[in-house]
Design a protein around this motif. Structure first.
Motif, PDB file in Angstrom:
ATOM      1  N   UNK A 398      40.764  28.009  28.335  1.00  0.00           N
ATOM      2  CA  UNK A 398      40.973  27.408  29.651  1.00  0.00           C
ATOM      3  C   UNK A 398      42.167  26.466  29.640  1.00  0.00           C
ATOM      4  N   UNK A 399      42.289  25.672  28.562  1.00  0.00           N
ATOM      5  CA  UNK A 399      43.434  24.766  28.460  1.00  0.00           C
ATOM      6  C   UNK A 399      44.750  25.510  28.418  1.00  0.00           C
ATOM      7  N   UNK A 400      44.790  26.633  27.680  1.00  0.00           N
ATOM      8  CA  UNK A 400      46.018  27.419  27.586  1.00  0.00           C
ATOM      9  C   UNK A 400      46.380  28.043  28.935  1.00  0.00           C
ATOM     10  N   UNK A 401      45.390  28.633  29.605  1.00  0.00           N
ATOM     11  CA  UNK A 401      45.651  29.248  30.912  1.00  0.00           C
ATOM     12  C   UNK A 401      46.186  28.205  31.890  1.00  0.00           C
ATOM     13  N   UNK A 402      45.581  27.025  31.890  1.00  0.00           N
ATOM     14  CA  UNK A 402      46.029  25.961  32.782  1.00  0.00           C
ATOM     15  C   UNK A 402      47.450  25.537  32.431  1.00  0.00           C
ATOM     16  N   UNK A 403      47.742  25.405  31.135  1.00  0.00           N
ATOM     17  CA  UNK A 403      49.081  24.982  30.697  1.00  0.00           C
ATOM     18  C   UNK A 403      50.137  25.998  31.128  1.00  0.00           C
ATOM     19  N   UNK A 404      49.856  27.290  30.928  1.00  0.00           N
ATOM     20  CA  UNK A 404      50.808  28.322  31.327  1.00  0.00           C
ATOM     21  C   UNK A 404      50.980  28.349  32.846  1.00  0.00           C
ATOM     22  N   UNK A 405      49.874  28.141  33.572  1.00  0.00           N
ATOM     23  CA  UNK A 405      49.946  28.175  35.031  1.00  0.00           C
ATOM     24  C   UNK A 405      50.776  27.013  35.577  1.00  0.00           C
ATOM     25  N   UNK A 406      50.521  25.807  35.087  1.00  0.00           N
ATOM     26  CA  UNK A 406      51.277  24.659  35.601  1.00  0.00           C
ATOM     27  C   UNK A 406      52.723  24.712  35.117  1.00  0.00           C
ATOM     28  N   UNK A 407      52.959  25.300  33.919  1.00  0.00           N
ATOM     29  CA  UNK A 407      54.332  25.479  33.469  1.00  0.00           C
ATOM     30  C   UNK A 407      55.101  26.402  34.380  1.00  0.00           C
ATOM     31  N   UNK A 408      54.481  27.505  34.793  1.00  0.00           N
ATOM     32  CA  UNK A 408      55.124  28.426  35.732  1.00  0.00           C
ATOM     33  C   UNK A 408      55.340  27.758  37.085  1.00  0.00           C
ATOM     34  N   UNK A 409      54.369  26.951  37.530  1.00  0.00           N
ATOM     35  CA  UNK A 409      54.506  26.241  38.800  1.00  0.00           C
ATOM     36  C   UNK A 409      55.654  25.248  38.752  1.00  0.00           C
ATOM     37  N   UNK A 410      55.779  24.549  37.612  1.00  0.00           N
ATOM     38  CA  UNK A 410      56.872  23.586  37.465  1.00  0.00           C
ATOM     39  C   UNK A 410      58.222  24.289  37.500  1.00  0.00           C
ATOM     40  N   UNK A 411      58.311  25.467  36.859  1.00  0.00           N
ATOM     41  CA  UNK A 411      59.571  26.221  36.876  1.00  0.00           C
ATOM     42  C   UNK A 411      59.915  26.652  38.303  1.00  0.00           C
ATOM     43  N   UNK A 412      58.910  27.104  39.062  1.00  0.00           N
ATOM     44  CA  UNK A 412      59.158  27.521  40.435  1.00  0.00           C
ATOM     45  C   UNK A 412      59.657  26.358  41.286  1.00  0.00           C
ATOM     46  N   UNK A 413      59.087  25.167  41.078  1.00  0.00           N
ATOM     47  CA  UNK A 413      59.523  24.004  41.850  1.00  0.00           C
ATOM     48  C   UNK A 413      60.966  23.640  41.530  1.00  0.00           C
ATOM     49  N   UNK A 414      61.331  23.756  40.219  1.00  0.00           N
ATOM     50  CA  UNK A 414      62.699  23.454  39.830  1.00  0.00           C
ATOM     51  C   UNK A 414      63.669  24.435  40.483  1.00  0.00           C
ATOM     52  N   UNK A 415      63.288  25.732  40.519  1.00  0.00           N
ATOM     53  CA  UNK A 415      64.155  26.735  41.137  1.00  0.00           C
ATOM     54  C   UNK A 415      64.327  26.454  42.632  1.00  0.00           C
ATOM     55  N   UNK A 416      63.206  26.102  43.286  1.00  0.00           N
ATOM     56  CA  UNK A 416      63.276  25.816  44.714  1.00  0.00           C
ATOM     57  C   UNK A 416      64.162  24.611  44.981  1.00  0.00           C
ATOM     58  N   UNK A 417      64.000  23.564  44.146  1.00  0.00           N
ATOM     59  CA  UNK A 417      64.821  22.367  44.302  1.00  0.00           C
ATOM     60  C   UNK A 417      66.294  22.653  44.089  1.00  0.00           C
ATOM     61  N   UNK A 418      66.587  23.510  43.101  1.00  0.00           N
ATOM     62  CA  UNK A 418      67.987  23.848  42.830  1.00  0.00           C
ATOM     63  C   UNK A 418      68.576  24.654  43.970  1.00  0.00           C
ATOM     64  N   UNK A 419      67.718  25.521  44.575  1.00  0.00           N
ATOM     65  CA  UNK A 419      68.205  26.327  45.687  1.00  0.00           C
ATOM     66  C   UNK A 419      68.524  25.451  46.893  1.00  0.00           C
TER      67      UNK A 419
END
Length: 419
Positions: A398-419
């Motif tokens: 569960x910890x790993x799934x959550x870590x990967x999920x929030x990591x992907x979410x953080x990357x998406x936010x960075x891309x949106x901010x850069x756009x």
């Protein structure tokens, strides 16, 4: 020309051996070998019940140590690359003095005020408190060596600690000492000598100053990471705390004989993440941090090494530990799988720390702890050590799934901010 061709590979090899990651992994391998030898001596000298008592005391110490550090290990490394040795030691001492003083006061109050049925006695409390203080300073020293670029000092201190621990435990083993408190004392003595020695050595090296603002930054980032540190330690250790309550100390002794070994699977990846925090943060600030290849390499490591470890442990438990520990074979596979998931999560969460997402790291660790603790309460009363093993697997997953999920979410936010 021939001499140059020979010298260049030797120089590159020397550079690789001086890499902080290589030295941290070497220290982890050394600790693993010592843990194996110590585990064998304890299970041969102690009954499963007494082995469980030693394990229980160690878990209390490890949890107390994280409370004393207040999440500052990783924030110190990330915030202070290449600081002078003496200044780093003094800075970390200022971070530790208040929590350590409060820890001693709490332990003393508990020894005096707790009902007799809820206290192990003043001697055990004193041993637990002393070991927690020494271990906290030792882990702070590990962070200092990474920050000041002297990881070889940490490796040397681990060598000294390992020699002392094996020597004292060999005496206890040969004397057939069956007192759990004396086996705990071996850990304290072995850790105390090199820790104090290297602190004195670093303070004699050329020093500088660290601004108080920097220490306040470490505290703030540590506070964000503190729930992660406590939740991670609770996720790792709550199975050992739940087993004697929901099953027995004998069950804990059986379980720990395997869990102590399977934890080794995660140590190289944890050392790698710790040694790369500063570089990852710099790369992230430059927009050059690529996370996918790092996570993929971690997965490949677990897939290749995990099955080998599981097969070896399953075959060697009875020949090495004795027939009394044969029931522990049932937990080998789920514990190896759990350790593999935990190892990958160290890389994922390390990348989040480097990106400054301390709150998300804490959320991932809390999620893993919550799932594992709920599974322990549900499964241990019915299935004993096998329930604890499956609870660890569910929690780490569960910890790993959550870590990967929030990591992907953080990357998406960075891309949106850069756009």
């Amino acid at each position: 020309m021939t001499e140059l061709r020979v010298a260049d590979p030797l120089a590159r090899l020397g550079d690789r051996l001086r890499d902080p990651y290589v030295q941290l992994v070497a220290s982890q391998l050394l600790i693993g070998a010592v843990a194996l030898a110590a585990n064998v001596m304890m299970v041969r000298a102690l009954t499963p019940a007494h082995r469980g008592e030693v394990a229980l005391m160690l878990q209390v110490v490890y949890l107390a140590t994280q409370a004393l550090l207040l999440g500052t290990e990783r924030s110190f490394v990330a915030a202070y690359p290449d600081v002078p040795p003496a200044a780093a030691v003094r800075a970390y001492a200022r971070l530790l003095v208040v929590p350590c003083g409060l820890g001693v006061a709490v332990a003393a109050a508990y020894a005096m005020l707790a009902p007799p049925r809820l206290t192990p006695g003043p001697v055990v409390i004193a041993l637990l408190t002393g070991y927690a203080l020494v271990e906290a300073v030792s882990l702070a020293g590990r962070a200092v060596t990474i920050a000041i670029g002297r990881v070889h000092d940490f490796l040397a201190s681990r060598v000294i600690e390992s020699i002392l621990l094996l020597a004292v435990m060999a005496v206890l083993f040969l004397a057939r000492v069956d007192s759990p408190e004396l086996w705990l004392l071996a850990y304290i003595l072995a850790c105390l000598v090199p820790t104090v020695g290297y602190l004195a050595f670093w303070l004699r090296l050329p020093g500088g100053t660290i601004e108080n603002d920097q220490n306040r930054l470490v505290r703030r980032q540590g506070a964000a990471l503190f729930p992660a540190a406590i939740s991670n330690m609770a996720m790792l250790r709550s199975d050992r705390l739940a087993l004697p309550v929901l099953a027995s100390t004998t069950a804990l002794g059986l379980y720990t004989s395997v869990a102590t070994m399977t934890e080794l699977l995660a140590w190289p990846l944890r050392a790698y993440a710790d040694s790369r925090l500063g570089r990852w943060r710099t790369a992230h600030q430059k927009g050059e941090l690529r996370t996918r290849p790092v996570v993929t390499a971690a997965i490949l490591y677990v897939v290749l090494v995990g099955p080998v470890m599981a097969a070896g442990m399953y075959l060697l438990i009875v020949p090495v530990f004795g027939h009394a520990y044969a029931p522990a074979k049932a937990v080998v596979l789920p514990l190896v799988a759990a350790a593999g998931l935990y190892a990958i999560s160290r890389i994922s969460l390390g990348l989040l720390v480097a990106k400054g997402h301390g709150t998300l790291v804490s959320a991932a660790e809390i999620a893993g702890f919550a799932v594992s603790f709920a599974a322990y309460l549900l499964l241990i009363p019915r299935h004993g050590i096998l329930g604890a093993a499956w609870g660890s697997l569910f929690g780490y997953g569960a910890g790993l799934v959550f870590a990967l999920a929030v990591g992907a979410l953080a990357r998406d936010r960075i891309r949106v901010g850069a756009t």
